[in-house]
Structure formats: C-alpha cells, structure tokens
Design an enzyme around this catalytic site. Structure first.
Site, PDB file in Angstrom:
ATOM      1  N   HIS A 400       0.855  -1.193   0.000  1.00  0.00           N
ATOM      2  CA  HIS A 400       0.000   0.000   0.000  1.00  0.00           C
ATOM      3  C   HIS A 400       0.889   1.241   0.000  1.00  0.00           C
ATOM      4  O   HIS A 400       0.907   2.031   0.951  1.00  0.00           O
ATOM      5  CB  HIS A 400      -0.914  -0.025   1.240  1.00  0.00           C
ATOM      6  N   ASP A 565     -12.189  -9.645   6.054  1.00  0.00           N
ATOM      7  CA  ASP A 565     -11.286  -9.523   4.909  1.00  0.00           C
ATOM      8  C   ASP A 565     -11.020  -8.057   4.560  1.00  0.00           C
ATOM      9  O   ASP A 565     -11.775  -7.428   3.818  1.00  0.00           O
ATOM     10  CB  ASP A 565     -11.899 -10.262   3.723  1.00  0.00           C
TER      11      ASP A 565
END
Length: 843
Positions: A400, A565
């Site tokens: 990220h 998730d």
C-alpha cells in the site's frame, strides 16, 4: 494494627480513624511497618484511608466492610492473613459472600420520579457562586423552577457575588438570596421560611453544595479540624432536611467529590466528609423513594469549584486528572437531576489517572493486533490503545505504497478502531456502524519504517462512541481519522445498488495489466479486483477474488481481524478508481458505513454509483455483496479526494477510455449532459441517430443527440444535450504524401503543430486530424470549417477549436490491436438547451 469504627458512624468515628492512622505513623517512625486493618459496618472511611495510603508510601491497609451481624472471628483472621500489599477493600455479606468494590459505568435509573417545575423552588446551599449556583441556574432555565440561594456572604460586601446574582436575575429566573450558615439549624430554618415567602412557592428540591476544604496531611490533622470539614457537608445537610417537609421533596442532590472514592494527598478529612455525605443521601433516598436522591461525586472543575478556589488545578492535571468544563458539568447534572441518569452516588469525572486505591474493573483485553498496550482504560467509558507498526510486523504496508510513501490503509484504520471498541465495550452484539467518518490526514509510516498508532474510543451519553486515531509521526497532535460509531444486531443492510452478474465480464480489461501498477497503486494483498460487469464514468460493478493465502501480520502477533477480509474491503473501495482512471482518488470521508465481517474465502462483488461531482471531490454510494448477491456491507456518502494523475499512466484498455473521455469533457462542459460508451462492435449497425440532409443528427425522443463510430472491432457512442459528432480511426501506415492526400496541406500543417506541441509522432497527429474532420462532418459542421490547436493540449488529451465548437481527441491501443485507435468527439457549445449562449468552464 486494628481499629474498629463501631456499629454505625457517629461523633467518635473521625477520632478513631485519626488515632489509628497517627499511631501507624508513630510506629513507622520507630522502624516498624504495621498493617492497618479497619473494620466498619457502613462505608464512610474508605476515602480517608485511601488518602492516608497515598500520603504514606509502603503502608499496607485493609478495609473490611462487615455485615450488621457479628462476623465469624475466623473469617476475619483469614481475611487479614490473606491480605496482600497495598490498599485493599473487602465487603463480607451476611451469607459469607466476599466481594471487592469494582467501578462500573453507571446505568440510567428507570424509576419515574417527579422533577421540580414552575410551581417549585430549589434550595441551593454553598452561596450564589460556584458549581452549585451554576447547576441551580441551569436547572431553573430547564424546568422553570425558582431558586433559593443560601450563603454566608453579603452581596453588598462581595462584588463577585452581586454580579453573579444580577446575572442569574437577568435570565428571568425567580430568585431569592438569603444569608445563612448551614451549620446553624435555626438560621437555615429562618432563611427557608423567608425564601419561600419571597418566591411564593414551596421548596421541593435541594442542591447541597456547601463545603469546607483546607488541605492537610493526616499527620497534621486534629479532631477539631476534621469536625470543621464535616460540619457543612453532613451537619449542613441534616439541618436543611430538618427544616423541610421531606415528604414533598422531589430532588435532593448533594455535591460530593471523587476524592471520597480514590483518595488524595492532603485530603483525608475532605474525603471523609464527602463519603459520609453520600451515605446520608443514599439513606434518605431509601426512606423516600419518590424523591430523586443524588450524590454527585465530582472530579475537579475548570473555571469554578473547590479545585479552582484552592489553586490546585495545575497540580491535579499534572497527576493525570482531567478537569470537567463548566458546560460539561452542567450538562451532566441536568441529565442526573431530570431523570436521564442513575440515582444514588455517582462519580462524574474526566480522566483521573490510574490510582492504586481502586479497581476499575478492567478485564483481560482481547488478543488483537492494534491493542498492544492500553495507556488509558475506563471500562465502558473510555479507552486509548497503542500499537507500533512497521513493515516487518505489518507486511501489508509494502502493498500500500503511494508515491513512495507507505500509507496505513483506511480499511485498517476501521479495523483498529473496531479493536479499541471491542476492548472498551466487550463482546459486540453485532458489527459496528460507523458514521461521520473523516480521514483528515493520511497515516504515513515514516522512512525508518516504524510508527506508533494510537486509537481513542469514548462512549457518549446516548450510547454511541466517538473514535479517533493519532500517530507518532505527527507527535500524537493530529486526529488523522475520526468517526462516530454505534453497535447493533447484525441485519442485512438495505441498498438500491445491484451487483453485476459474475458470469458477465467486460472484454478488453485485464485488471492485473490495465489497473494494478497503472491506474491503481495497490498490490499484493490488496490486488483483488478480478473483473468488471459494468464500468462507466459514474457507476461500476465488479467482482473480487477470494483472499490470498498470506499473513497480514507477523506470525508471533494476533491474527484476528474483527471486520474480516480487509483486502476485499480495500478492493471494493479502489474498484471505484476505474471510473476515474486518469486521477488517483483516496477516501476523504464517509457519511455512514454498515460494516460486516467479510469472509476471506468468498468471492465478493461490489457496486458503486456516483452521487455528486464536486470537482476535486467525488461522492459515491457503494455496497459489498457476498457470492450469492446478498448485500453485506454498505457505504453511503463516500467522499473521494482527487489527488492527481498516476505516474506513467497508460490508458489502453477500452473500458477505461470511455470514463476518461467522458470525465475530461464533463470537467469543461458541465451542462452538456454527455455520456460516452466504448464497447466491442457486434457488426450490426444498431440504433443510430436520424440525420438532416447536412449530416447533423436530429434529437431523439428524449431530446438528446447521439453519434456513433466504429473502428478495429470497437464501437464508440456519445450522447449529449448539445450537438455532437464522433469518429474512431485506426492509425493507418501512410507516408507524408499519403497523409497529405487524406487530410490536405492545411491538415498536415495542423498535424505538424500537434507534433511540435505534444511530441506525438506525425502519423498519430495526422490520424487525429482525420478523425476530428470526420467527427465534424457527423455533427453537421461545414466541410471547410477551420481548426486551431489549444496550447493546453497534451499527448494524452488534445483539444482543438472551430468557432463555437470544441474537438477533443485521444488515442488508445487495446490488447491485440496492430495500431493505435484515435477517437475524436466534437461538441457544439454555441447554444445550451434553451438557446442561450453556452460557455466552456473557466471561460
């Protein structure tokens, strides 16, 4: 050393306590270390002994609260032998049950009791200034009751008092101020009669705020000094109640102190007075259940109150004691006094540190990644958790990275806040519902690869929770993320959005090649967009792949994720990016999120639609669906901040080209109502526009213009409120002579200008001129209409003008195409829908 305080509190209680503590001090001075054991039937000595414990480091104290019946001596001996170091308090019930006092968040009182109103007066002791007067005024303004203020000072001798009385009167409150010392029973009775005569209504409420506090250590206390401290609190309350008809009292509120619960250096006698006050009020409430009997045990106030008077506010704050503001204190009092809060003794406080003299009832914290340490924890009320994150412990950070910076993902911020909420509130009955989410500043893990994340959660009076995240990178001075949250039983969220058919996938768009590493900066654990069933400039529907078999956290850390998730949730967010392929967008705020623990084994689907385009901010609604198409999570009012174009952007996938073209044109022609579609050509002509003899398309039944073009197996369609024409050309392999024959000398000069300006090759430039000319014909423009190049043109986005018409051009190379395809869209902006001159944005 053992002291028995007798069967009930009385005149000798204070002297017994003082003698025992001073005897311990004398023994310690001779090198002994006796444990002090105190026996009491009713709880009045705890605050005194806690204060003595704080003043006397290393002194062990056991306070035993005994039943009315004589306890078994062996039981007492067993408790004394079992006592550990420090301060301990144990209560023995008649049936032998053994308990220790544990703090709990106060629950509202369900009893229906009357509240003083316009036909009542409330007596306020403690004078015409201070927290008693402020709370009395607030109650009067809330309920319409009159106020009878009792104080020792004369207004003509106390300018501050006179100003405050004038301020109260200016609010329209019916007011009587009478001089009386509450320790003088006759003076209290006389003032009460005079006050009721002044106000012409009976006193049915009492706010007892009188008090005396002169801090001294136990070593310097004397019985007479303790009596001076006890008198206004205990004797004063008794005198007030004796002068009233207790049967008609609706409210009895005594103002005590948290010191009675936790102790404080130099405040043993004051703690005793306040604890005794609470017991008296509780006894009155038990005998008069129709009266709302409150003992409000305040922490220190800022701006007024005893702590401010004594000049101890700074010292208390240095000990971690957070003062209550005047507004906060008044609001809390009104909730208690009007029935929206517990009856009996209640502590109202800001933070007060972690005193060793009380048990706050902190359970074993859950094993969660973002709950490593807990610097602040008041169960059920407030918590602050901390966690140190780094690529080694949090490998998802390397997946990220935007512009070389590791960003703590927004979805992990939600997970961290949920972890703090779970620790504070216990087992959650359902998934959190977040509201007013603000991602105010990105959480950037610094170059050294480590950062401490601090999460705060605080319960509101209405049962919801305020949440915030700070970090060490900004010195814990910035709220990077904020949210409001409540918890509800899990239910299927409602949404009008529909998921795409997973069996239907748009051709020409491979997310691994066209999105990740190009339009999208996410990778690895977050690279979960599998394909799109629908992709337009303002809405999309996509499928997500199940989770990768990889750890989110280091193996020695807790792996649980309360929201499930995180990769699917992040992919659901960044799937919207394909609607704005030429600009990177990141979450800025969300109106509401109905979360669910997403199953990492499922292939989720998402749908999103744009609600509003605010230029540099875009507002979307988004829903996540399970594999069966059921909505499991809904985001409403998701605001995305436009950050700028991705580096080295390639727009070759046709499904990305259409939203790119539509948004670029819409950014200038806000009112054109233009939509762009680019889809595989079926070989059939399909629906097309009716044309006038000059080639210009007529409007359809909806009043819109439609223009189509085909090229290299693709069909470009544009619909708008204004006249349009489009063309799509595959770049041919011509030399300059061939191009000159196709577009003419003037066209080649225009192509040369495009090459000089943007750096595109001559063939591409000539194809753009050719496509522009063809689009102009389809729009009904004259064959020889001149064209000029806009100097703002770039290799990716060309802009040309012809009078009141604008031509936009771009190129893309879809997979399998031998040569690039050049598209052109011409829009007539001379008139808007009602015939008035239209202008380009910015002109």
């Amino acid at each position: 050393m053992l002291v028995d305080l007798g069967p009930a509190p009385g005149p000798d209680t204070a002297a017994l306590l003082l003698d025992a503590c001073q005897a311990v001090l004398a023994a310690r001075a001779e090198g002994q270390a006796p444990r002090l054991v105190a026996l009491q039937p009713e709880g009045i000595a705890g605050g005194f002994l806690r204060s003595f414990f704080i003043e006397t480091p290393g002194c062990d104290i056991l306070l035993l609260n005994l039943p009315a019946t004589d306890p078994d001596p062996e039981t007492l001996l067993a408790e004394i032998r079992a006592a550990g170091p420090g301060f301990q308090e144990v209560t023995l019930a008649p049936d032998g049950t053994r308990t220790k006092p544990v703090w709990q968040r106060a629950a509202p009182d369900s009893a229906d009791r009357p509240v003083p109103g316009p036909g009542d007066a409330v007596l306020v002791s403690g004078g015409g200034k201070g927290i008693g007067a402020e709370c009395g005024l607030a109650l009067a303004r809330e309920t319409g009751c009159a106020l009878l203020l009792l104080g020792r000072s004369a207004p003509d001798e106390d300018a501050e008092l006179q100003r405050n009385l004038d301020r109260i009167a200016a609010t329209g409150t019916r007011l009587s101020y009478r001089r009386a010392d509450v320790t003088d029973a006759a003076a209290v009775a006389r003032a009460l009669r005079q006050g009721e005569a002044d106000l012409a209504v009976p006193v049915t409420g009492v706010i007892h705020g009188a008090g005396h506090n002169h801090p001294r250590t136990v070593a310097n206390l004397e019985p007479a000094l303790i009596a001076q401290t006890l008198a206004p609190k205990v004797t004063g309350l008794r005198n007030i109640l004796a002068a009233l008809d207790p049967g008609r009292l609706k409210l009895l509120a005594g103002f005590g102190s948290i010191i009675a619960r936790i102790g404080l250096h130099g405040e043993a006698d004051y703690a005793l007075a306040n604890e005794w006050l609470s017991r008296e009020i509780e006894a009155f409430g038990a005998a008069h259940p129709r009266c709302r009997a409150l003992s409000v045990e305040w922490s220190v106030w800022s701006g007024t109150g005893m702590g401010q008077k004594l000049g101890r506010l700074d010292a208390l704050m240095a000990q971690g004691i957070q003062p209550i503001s005047v507004d906060e204190g008044i609001a809390a009092f009104l909730r208690l006094a009007t029935g929206d809060g517990p009856a009996g003794a209640t502590v109202v406080s800001g933070r007060f540190g972690a005193p060793a003299t009380v048990d706050l009832g902190q359970p074993e914290p859950p094993a969660l990644r973002y709950v490593e340490t807990i610097p602040v924890w008041y169960p059920g009320t407030e918590i602050v958790t901390e966690c140190r994150i780094a690529p080694g412990t949090d490998p998802y950070l390397e997946d990220h990275v935007l512009n070389g910076q590791r960003l703590f993902p927004a979805v992990m911020a939600l997970e961290a806040m949920t972890g703090a909420l779970r620790t504070l509130a216990g087992d959650l009955p359902g998934a959190p519902r977040f509201g007013k989410v603000q991602f105010r500043q990105g959480l950037v893990v610094p170059g050294d690869g480590a950062m401490t994340v601090r999460v705060a959660a605080q319960r509101r009076g209405d049962g919801r929770f305020d949440l915030a995240i700070r970090c060490s990178a900004t010195g814990f001075q910035v709220n990077h993320v904020e949210a409001l949250c409540d918890i509800a039983e899990h239910a299927t969220p409602e949404t009008d959005l529909l998921p795409a058919d997973p069996a239907t996938t748009l051709p020409g768009l491979d997310p691994a090649r066209a999105l990740y590493g190009n339009v999208l900066f996410q990778k690895g654990l977050f690279a979960r967009v599998a394909g799109y069933g629908l992709l337009e400039a303002r809405r999309c529907a996509a499928s997500l792949s199940p989770a990768h078999d990889a750890r989110w956290f280091a193996a020695d850390l807790p792996q649980a994720r309360l929201l499930g998730d995180a990769g699917a949730r992040d992919a659901a967010l960044h799937a919207i990016q394909a609607c704005i392929p030429h600009e990177t967008v990141i979450p800025m705020s969300v109106e509401s999120i109905e979360t669910a623990p997403l199953d990492p084994a499922q292939a989720h689907r998402i749908a999103a639609v744009e609600r509003e385009d605010l230029g540099n901010r875009l507002v979307y609604d988004m829903a996540i669906f399970d594999a069966q198409g059921r909505a499991v999570e809904v985001w409403r009012g998701l605001t995305l901040r436009v950050m700028g174009p991705p580096e080295d952007l390639r727009l070759d996938a046709p499904p990305l080209v259409a939203p790119f073209v539509e948004r670029r044109i819409a950014a200038e022609l806000h009112d054109a109502g233009l939509t762009v579609a680019l889809a595989p050509s079926t070989g059939r002509a399909g629906p097309g526009p009716d044309r006038r003899p000059d080639g210009k398309p007529d409007r359809d039944d909806s009043g819109a213009y439609l223009s189509n073009a085909h090229g290299a197996g693709w069909r470009l369609s544009v619909r708008a409120r204004w006249p349009v024409g489009v063309d799509l050309q595959e770049q041919p392999d011509h030399d300059r002579n061939g191009w000159t024959r196709l577009v003419g000398e003037e066209g080649m000069r225009l192509a040369d200008a495009l090459t000089d300006l943007t750096g595109i090759d001559a063939g591409r430039a000539a194809t753009h001129v050719w496509a522009a000319r063809e689009a102009m014909k389809k729009a009904g423009m004259p064959a020889g209409a001149p064209l000029s190049v806009d100097p703002a043109s770039t290799a990716q986005w060309l802009r040309l003008r012809s009078g009141d018409w604008v031509v936009y051009a771009s190129a893309f190379a879809p997979d399998g195409a031998a040569r690039p395809l050049c598209l052109a869209v011409v829009v007539g902006v001379a008139e808007d829908a009602v015939g008035a001159p239209a202008r380009l944005a910015g002109e």
